[in-house]
Design a protein around this motif. Structure first.
Motif, short mmCIF file in Angstrom:
data_model
loop_
_atom_site.label_atom_id
_atom_site.label_comp_id
_atom_site.label_asym_id
_atom_site.label_seq_id
_atom_site.Cartn_x
_atom_site.Cartn_y
_atom_site.Cartn_z
N ALA A 131 -1.29 21.45 -19.41
CA ALA A 131 -2.41 20.90 -18.66
C ALA A 131 -3.65 20.74 -19.52
N TRP A 132 -4.47 19.81 -19.11
CA TRP A 132 -5.78 19.61 -19.72
C TRP A 132 -6.78 20.41 -18.89
N TYR A 133 -7.78 20.90 -19.55
CA TYR A 133 -8.89 21.51 -18.84
C TYR A 133 -10.01 20.50 -18.85
N ALA A 134 -10.40 20.03 -17.68
CA ALA A 134 -11.43 19.00 -17.59
C ALA A 134 -12.80 19.61 -17.85
N VAL A 135 -13.52 19.00 -18.77
CA VAL A 135 -14.89 19.38 -19.07
C VAL A 135 -15.73 18.14 -18.80
N SER A 136 -16.69 18.26 -17.91
CA SER A 136 -17.47 17.09 -17.52
C SER A 136 -18.94 17.30 -17.86
N ARG A 137 -19.46 16.40 -18.68
CA ARG A 137 -20.89 16.37 -19.01
C ARG A 137 -21.31 14.91 -18.98
N GLU A 138 -22.44 14.62 -18.41
CA GLU A 138 -22.90 13.24 -18.34
C GLU A 138 -23.94 13.00 -19.43
N PHE A 139 -23.74 11.92 -20.18
CA PHE A 139 -24.66 11.51 -21.23
C PHE A 139 -24.98 10.03 -21.05
N MET A 140 -26.13 9.62 -21.47
CA MET A 140 -26.50 8.20 -21.44
C MET A 140 -26.55 7.71 -22.89
N PHE A 141 -25.74 6.71 -23.21
CA PHE A 141 -25.67 6.14 -24.55
C PHE A 141 -25.97 4.66 -24.50
N GLU A 142 -26.54 4.16 -25.56
CA GLU A 142 -26.68 2.72 -25.73
C GLU A 142 -25.31 2.16 -26.10
N LYS A 143 -25.17 0.85 -25.99
CA LYS A 143 -23.93 0.18 -26.38
C LYS A 143 -23.63 0.48 -27.84
N GLY A 144 -22.35 0.77 -28.16
CA GLY A 144 -21.97 1.02 -29.55
C GLY A 144 -20.82 2.01 -29.66
N TRP A 145 -20.49 2.38 -30.91
CA TRP A 145 -19.40 3.31 -31.21
C TRP A 145 -19.97 4.71 -31.41
N TYR A 146 -19.24 5.73 -30.91
CA TYR A 146 -19.68 7.12 -31.00
C TYR A 146 -18.48 8.02 -31.29
N GLN A 147 -18.78 9.28 -31.66
CA GLN A 147 -17.77 10.32 -31.82
C GLN A 147 -18.18 11.51 -30.97
N ALA A 148 -17.19 12.09 -30.30
CA ALA A 148 -17.42 13.33 -29.57
C ALA A 148 -16.52 14.39 -30.21
N LYS A 149 -17.07 15.57 -30.44
CA LYS A 149 -16.29 16.66 -31.02
C LYS A 149 -16.36 17.84 -30.06
#
Length: 192
Positions: free
Chosen positions: A13-31
């Motif tokens: 199973a996955w453990y869902a982690v939910s955080r809301e962020f506001m980003f401009e259009k483009g490419w990003y990395q999440a770690k």
């Protein structure tokens, strides 16, 4: 912790982690870095993603699962997030996604979105198909689709679920391709 009665082992199973962020259009990395509270081992994962512009229709990443669970007591069943994309022959396959930013109708103030799918083998053969049908939005305009399909006659191998979502008012269309594998059923070892 997994909810009681899910029938899923913790390693599946996955453990869902939910955080809301506001980003401009483009490419990003999440770690994401996690620590096992028992043996203090660390694990990390990095995910690259693209944030589209906020103009027009957008479709969430579809969730594929072979199990359902209620998110909260009394809530409707939704696909259980799994840390895999392989499913047993004959298992059910559930697919759920949400649609954002579809054009709202002048008369109703609600979006008009349709969606259909095709289950396609690695060789390009269409095995199952659902013609696009209208997705009924909630009174607030929330658009979500949940499909259930059986893998009863699907041989082991690689497949794609090709999903077509159309904003019927603007004419904008999105096609998503979700790969998965149907695996050979594992037989329990002899003697237990």
């Amino acid at each position: 912790m997994l909810k009681p009665g899910t029938g899923v082992q913790p390693e599946e199973a996955w453990y869902a982690v939910s955080r809301e962020f506001m980003f401009e259009k483009g490419w990003y990395q999440a770690k994401l870095v996690v620590r096992d509270s028992n043996d203090q081992r660390l694990g990390a994962v990095t995910h690259e993603f693209q944030v589209p512009g906020f103009d027009g229709m957008r479709v969430s990443t579809p969730v594929l699962s072979d199990r359902l669970q209620a998110q909260t007591p009394g809530s409707p069943l939704a696909p259980l997030l799994l840390a895999r994309r392989d499913f047993a022959p004959g298992a059910p396959l559930y697919c759920q996604f949400d649609v954002y930013g579809a054009t709202k109708g002048d008369a109703t103030g609600l979006p008009q979105v349709s969606a259909g799918y095709a289950l396609v083998s690695a060789e390009g053969k269409t095995l199952l198909e659902s013609e696009p049908t209208s997705i009924r939005p909630t009174s607030l305009g929330y658009v979500s689709r949940l499909w259930a399909m059986g893998l009863a006659d699907v041989e082991p191998g690689r497949y794609e679920l090709v999903i077509t979502v159309r904003d019927e008012i603007s004419g904008r269309q999105e096609v998503l391709r979700e790969p998965f594998t149907v695996t050979v059923a594992m037989k329990p070892p002899a003697g237990g």
